[in-house]
Design a protein around this motif. Structure first.
Motif, mmCIF file in Angstrom:
data_model
loop_
_atom_site.group_PDB
_atom_site.id
_atom_site.type_symbol
_atom_site.label_atom_id
_atom_site.label_comp_id
_atom_site.label_asym_id
_atom_site.label_seq_id
_atom_site.Cartn_x
_atom_site.Cartn_y
_atom_site.Cartn_z
ATOM 1 N N THR A 189 0.833 -1.206 0.000
ATOM 2 C CA THR A 189 0.000 0.000 0.000
ATOM 3 C C THR A 189 0.871 1.261 0.000
ATOM 4 O OG1 THR A 189 -0.217 -0.158 2.383
ATOM 5 C CG2 THR A 189 -2.003 -1.083 1.103
ATOM 6 N N VAL A 190 2.002 1.218 0.696
ATOM 7 C CA VAL A 190 2.921 2.357 0.717
ATOM 8 C C VAL A 190 3.639 2.479 -0.629
ATOM 9 C CG1 VAL A 190 4.922 3.361 1.856
ATOM 10 C CG2 VAL A 190 3.265 2.057 3.186
ATOM 11 N N GLN A 191 3.959 1.304 -1.197
ATOM 12 C CA GLN A 191 4.597 1.230 -2.504
ATOM 13 C C GLN A 191 3.876 2.113 -3.522
ATOM 14 O OE1 GLN A 191 4.430 -2.793 -4.268
ATOM 15 N NE2 GLN A 191 6.341 -3.066 -3.180
ATOM 16 N N ASN A 192 2.577 1.978 -3.547
ATOM 17 C CA ASN A 192 1.809 2.734 -4.533
ATOM 18 C C ASN A 192 1.829 4.235 -4.278
ATOM 19 O OD1 ASN A 192 1.362 0.438 -5.896
ATOM 20 N ND2 ASN A 192 -0.822 0.284 -5.482
ATOM 21 N N HIS A 193 1.947 4.640 -3.019
ATOM 22 C CA HIS A 193 2.086 6.068 -2.737
ATOM 23 C C HIS A 193 3.409 6.593 -3.292
ATOM 24 C CE1 HIS A 193 -1.456 6.771 -0.462
ATOM 25 N NE2 HIS A 193 -1.191 5.810 0.405
ATOM 26 N N VAL A 194 4.474 5.816 -3.053
ATOM 27 C CA VAL A 194 5.787 6.243 -3.531
ATOM 28 C C VAL A 194 5.800 6.287 -5.059
ATOM 29 C CG1 VAL A 194 8.230 5.627 -3.628
ATOM 30 C CG2 VAL A 194 6.990 5.466 -1.468
ATOM 31 N N LEU A 195 5.184 5.294 -5.687
ATOM 32 C CA LEU A 195 5.112 5.302 -7.155
ATOM 33 C C LEU A 195 4.335 6.528 -7.628
ATOM 34 C CD1 LEU A 195 4.426 1.528 -7.897
ATOM 35 C CD2 LEU A 195 6.565 2.791 -8.150
ATOM 36 N N GLY A 196 3.299 6.904 -6.883
ATOM 37 C CA GLY A 196 2.520 8.089 -7.223
ATOM 38 C C GLY A 196 3.382 9.356 -7.219
ATOM 39 N N ILE A 197 4.295 9.438 -6.240
ATOM 40 C CA ILE A 197 5.179 10.609 -6.151
ATOM 41 C C ILE A 197 6.114 10.655 -7.362
ATOM 42 C CG2 ILE A 197 7.053 11.654 -4.827
ATOM 43 C CD1 ILE A 197 5.719 10.090 -2.369
ATOM 44 N N LEU A 198 6.684 9.501 -7.707
ATOM 45 C CA LEU A 198 7.592 9.436 -8.861
ATOM 46 C C LEU A 198 6.828 9.789 -10.143
ATOM 47 C CD1 LEU A 198 9.598 6.172 -8.085
ATOM 48 C CD2 LEU A 198 10.315 8.527 -7.738
ATOM 49 N N ASP A 199 5.622 9.276 -10.228
ATOM 50 C CA ASP A 199 4.765 9.491 -11.383
ATOM 51 C C ASP A 199 4.529 10.985 -11.628
ATOM 52 O OD1 ASP A 199 3.368 8.443 -13.429
ATOM 53 O OD2 ASP A 199 1.569 7.939 -12.277
ATOM 54 N N GLU A 200 4.241 11.670 -10.526
ATOM 55 C CA GLU A 200 3.970 13.098 -10.571
ATOM 56 C C GLU A 200 5.184 13.868 -11.086
ATOM 57 O OE1 GLU A 200 1.499 14.157 -7.002
ATOM 58 O OE2 GLU A 200 3.110 15.647 -6.898
ATOM 59 N N LEU A 201 6.378 13.451 -10.612
ATOM 60 C CA LEU A 201 7.596 14.153 -11.025
ATOM 61 C C LEU A 201 7.865 13.984 -12.505
ATOM 62 C CD1 LEU A 201 9.567 13.284 -7.862
ATOM 63 C CD2 LEU A 201 9.304 15.601 -8.742
ATOM 64 N N ALA A 203 5.478 13.399 -14.765
ATOM 65 C CA ALA A 203 4.414 14.088 -15.504
ATOM 66 C C ALA A 203 4.548 15.612 -15.425
ATOM 67 C CB ALA A 203 3.050 13.648 -14.976
ATOM 68 N N GLU A 204 4.842 16.127 -14.216
ATOM 69 C CA GLU A 204 4.811 17.583 -14.045
ATOM 70 C C GLU A 204 6.130 18.276 -14.311
ATOM 71 O OE1 GLU A 204 3.152 18.419 -10.253
ATOM 72 O OE2 GLU A 204 1.252 17.429 -10.781
ATOM 73 N N ARG A 205 7.245 17.620 -13.962
ATOM 74 C CA ARG A 205 8.529 18.285 -14.146
ATOM 75 C C ARG A 205 9.280 17.732 -15.340
ATOM 76 N NH1 ARG A 205 10.330 18.039 -7.911
ATOM 77 N NH2 ARG A 205 8.405 18.854 -7.070
ATOM 78 N N GLY A 206 8.687 16.775 -16.026
ATOM 79 C CA GLY A 206 9.331 16.236 -17.219
ATOM 80 C C GLY A 206 10.602 15.474 -16.910
ATOM 81 N N MET A 207 10.664 14.882 -15.706
ATOM 82 C CA MET A 207 11.831 14.091 -15.349
ATOM 83 C C MET A 207 11.822 12.761 -16.111
ATOM 84 S SD MET A 207 12.741 12.875 -11.459
ATOM 85 C CE MET A 207 11.672 11.437 -11.450
ATOM 86 N N GLY A 208 13.007 12.265 -16.463
ATOM 87 C CA GLY A 208 13.109 10.925 -17.028
ATOM 88 C C GLY A 208 13.349 9.951 -15.884
ATOM 89 N N LEU A 209 12.785 8.754 -15.977
ATOM 90 C CA LEU A 209 12.920 7.806 -14.878
ATOM 91 C C LEU A 209 13.319 6.433 -15.392
ATOM 92 C CD1 LEU A 209 12.378 7.031 -11.845
ATOM 93 C CD2 LEU A 209 10.033 6.524 -12.549
ATOM 94 N N ILE A 210 14.391 5.889 -14.810
ATOM 95 C CA ILE A 210 14.727 4.485 -15.063
ATOM 96 C C ILE A 210 14.359 3.736 -13.805
ATOM 97 C CG2 ILE A 210 16.562 2.810 -15.496
ATOM 98 C CD1 ILE A 210 18.052 4.930 -17.048
ATOM 99 N N PHE A 211 13.413 2.828 -13.929
ATOM 100 C CA PHE A 211 12.845 2.149 -12.774
ATOM 101 C C PHE A 211 13.271 0.686 -12.808
ATOM 102 C CE2 PHE A 211 9.470 -0.001 -10.469
ATOM 103 C CZ PHE A 211 9.303 0.817 -9.369
ATOM 104 N N ILE A 212 14.212 0.341 -11.930
ATOM 105 C CA ILE A 212 14.753 -1.022 -11.911
ATOM 106 C C ILE A 212 13.969 -1.854 -10.911
ATOM 107 C CG2 ILE A 212 16.780 -2.397 -11.303
ATOM 108 C CD1 ILE A 212 18.501 0.017 -12.199
ATOM 109 N N SER A 213 13.510 -3.019 -11.342
ATOM 110 C CA SER A 213 12.715 -3.837 -10.426
ATOM 111 C C SER A 213 12.708 -5.289 -10.880
ATOM 112 C CB SER A 213 11.282 -3.308 -10.397
ATOM 113 O OG SER A 213 10.459 -4.151 -9.631
#
Ligand SMILES: Nc1ncnc2c1ncn2[C@@H]1O[C@H](COP(=O)(O)OP(=O)(O)O)[C@@H](O)[C@H]1O
Ligand SMILES: Nc1ncnc2c1ncn2[C@@H]1O[C@H](COP(=O)(O)OP(=O)(O)O)[C@@H](O)[C@H]1O
Ligand SMILES: [Mg+2]
Ligand SMILES: [Mg+2]
Lengths: 279, 253
Positions: A189-201, A203-213
């Motif tokens: 449940t916390v995982q999804n909150h953290v993903l939401g924060i990354l998602d926002e960055l 979408a809004e700041r145009g950051m590129g993200l490499i998500f290793i998992s």
């Protein structure tokens, strides 16, 4: 996605000499990244973390790195001198490590570390830095930011440490964030909150993200595009939403091996590894 | 086979009392694989440890095969119930070979014919004679978990408690271990409890699932109802939704 990619990686190779033989951790990896969420999946030892570290120039001795091309917004990362890295690392590219123990300074309080990072890259007043640090701790869903601000890293649980580190990596608002298993220590449940924060960055700041998992469920639901690594190579690249229709036998086997809530399986498929996957 | 009735466990850390388990009740019938799911700190491991008799618990809050746990147990009663932990590396002695690890319980219980039993236990979990004289660090994570399972089954228990048995493993190795557990529980007619933070893992092996949150059992439901999303409690639905992956709609504002 804009025309010129944020990051270009071409024919990246990393090898570690040891005991008279070379371990080829990364073999001929090529990809380009825009302002998007790119997932890298694969089992342990497939070369995901080493790929991330190579981009940041952080492959430890005696690792040997070579690439035809490794550029960030046109800057040749392979040619950077140590002092030039200071303007890139933490400022333009940040990395959230798998284990917060190795990235947080054990003898500095969490709040101080986040403030320091902010002031190093953004040059605000202490007051401004303090306010931004508390905001960031709040943004990563730390319930009591004031309390955590005054804690040392060892006084935090694994999940809390992970969130504190994410706050620190994001406060400089990097162009590119490499997140190495950033949510593995967190509850779903916390995982999804953290993903939401990354998602926002992104979408809004145009950051590129490499998500290793290693988690296919998260990667396929969160990312735009996915690279599947096996034995140091990219064996498949596809749209995240198309992962279920992946073609490579390794990708298909990985999906079949995972238990699913929605599609019960009498028996889980085990993976029979084909030496041809390493060719 | 296992009855847990209003079980509460409180730990005292300095002046702070941590109520790890609060009035938890459930019953596991013979031959069943019962699942417990919850996030970290919700009390799952503490419930298992109480069942295993590793914690002081009030009389009658845990009964196994009709007898109260907590009272001193005989050797044969302890033999009835075995445990497999998340981290096989921590639970296997680093200086003992696989052979020594598997012989130890047989020696404690003075069981004859140990040599043949060890060979059979290894074959049972898919390991060969070539693994028998290795040390834990010379095995892969999946092989170590196989050794831990072999050690648990070598005394031919009737109850197997599994605490996050695949959480430290890659998905392909997890598949092998879950398949192995499914086969062995049939072959040995085991009654088992599987604890995991991973709802998909528990749903794969269990017919009935208890959801725990902050020490309490919030809901007990069967897997078919879970799959159909017919959970009564909001927390269960949240856990289910989160376990299905990230969704932009549920992201925080
Ligand atoms: N510092 C190092 N020295 C020697 N070998 C290493 C080092 N770091 C990684 N490797 C090896 O490189 C391979 C890839 O490792 P890694 O990138 O950590 O994989 P992943 O992140 O996908 O689990 C593995 O075989 C690993 O043992
Ligand atoms: N030996 C102990 N001493 C003090 N507190 C403990 C002890 N064991 C567990 N706890 C606490 O009890 C709660 C439940 O823990 P646990 O049963 O390990 O949860 P889970 O297995 O669901 O992650 C947690 O708050 C934990 O910190
Ligand atoms: Mg890694
Ligand atoms: Mg536990």
């Amino acid at each position: 996605m804009s025309a010129a990619p944020l990051l270009e990686v071409e024919a990246l190779d990393v090898a570690f000499p040891g005991r008279g033989r070379l371990t080829h951790a990364v073999r001929g990896v090529s990809f380009a990244l825009g302002r998007e969420r790119l997932g890298i999946v694969g089992e342990s030892g497939s070369g995901k973390s080493t790929t991330g570290r190579a981009i940041l120039g952080l492959v430890p001795w005696p690792g040997m790195v070579s690439a035809k091309r490794l550029t960030l917004g046109g800057i040749d990362l392979m040619a950077l001198r140590p002092h030039e890295w200071l303007g890139i690392r933490g400022r333009r590219i940040s990395m959230v490590m798998q284990d917060p123990k190795y990235s947080l300074n054990p003898v500095v309080k969490i709040g101080e570390q986040i403030m320091e990072t902010y002031r190093l890259h953004r040059r605000g007043s202490r007051r401004e830095a303090r306010r931004r640090a508390l905001d960031m701790l709040d943004a990563v869903r730390i319930r009591d930011p004031d309390l955590v601000f005054h804690r040392y890293p060892h006084q935090l649980s694994g999940g809390m440490g992970q969130r504190a580190m994410i706050a620190m990596m994001l406060i400089a608002e990097p162009d590119l964030l490499i997140a190495d298993e950033p949510t593995s220590a967190l509850d779903v449940t916390v995982q999804n909150h953290v993903l939401g924060i990354l998602d926002e960055l992104v979408a809004e700041r145009g950051m590129g993200l490499i998500f290793i998992s290693h988690n296919l469920t998260i990667v396929s639901s969160f990312c735009d595009r996915v690279l599947v690594m096996y034995g140091g190579r990219i064996v498949e690249e596809c749209a995240a939403s198309g992962l279920a229709a992946a073609r490579h036998p390794y990708t298909r086997a990985l999906i079949a091996a995972a238990p699913s809530i929605d599609r019960p399986k009498a028996e889980l498929t085990t993976i029979t590894r084909d030496p041809a996957w390493l060719q | 086979m296992i009855e847990v009735a209003a079980l509460s466990v409180t730990f005292h850390v300095g002046h702070v009392a941590v109520r790890a388990v609060r009035e938890v009740s459930f019953a596991v019938t013979e031959g069943e694989t019962f699942g417990i799911v919850g996030e970290s700190g919700s009390g799952k491991s503490t419930v298992l440890r109480a069942i295993a008799g590793l914690l002081p618990t009030p009389r009658d809050s845990v009964r196994i095969a009709g007898r109260a746990v907590g009272a001193r147990r005989t050797r044969s009663e302890r033999r009835l119930l075995q445990f497999v932990f998340q981290d096989p590396y921590a639970s296997l002695h680093p200086r003992q070979t696989v052979d020594q690890i598997l012989n130890e319980p047989l020696a404690i219980h003075k069981i004859a014919g140990a040599g043949a039993l060890v060979g059979r236990a290894l074959a049972d979990v898919g390991l060969g004679p070539e693994h028998r004289f290795r040390y834990p660090h010379q095995l892969s994570g999946g092989q170590r978990q196989r050794v831990a399972i072999a050690r648990a089954l070598i005394l031919d228990p009737r109850i197997l408690l599994l605490d996050e048995p695949t959480s430290a493993l890659d998905v392909s190795i997890q598949a092998e271990i879950l398949n192995l557990i499914a086969r062995l529980r049939r072959a040995h007619r085991l009654t088992s409890i599987l604890v995991s933070h991973d709802l998909a893992v528990v749903a794969h092996l269990c017919d009935r699932i208890a959801i725990m949150q902050e020490g309490s059992l919030v809901e007990l439901l069967d897997v078919e109802r879970l799959r159909r999303g017919e959970a009564r409690e909001a927390y269960t639905r949240e856990l289910l939704r989160a376990s299905r992956g990230y969704s932009r709609a549920q992201a925080p504002a």
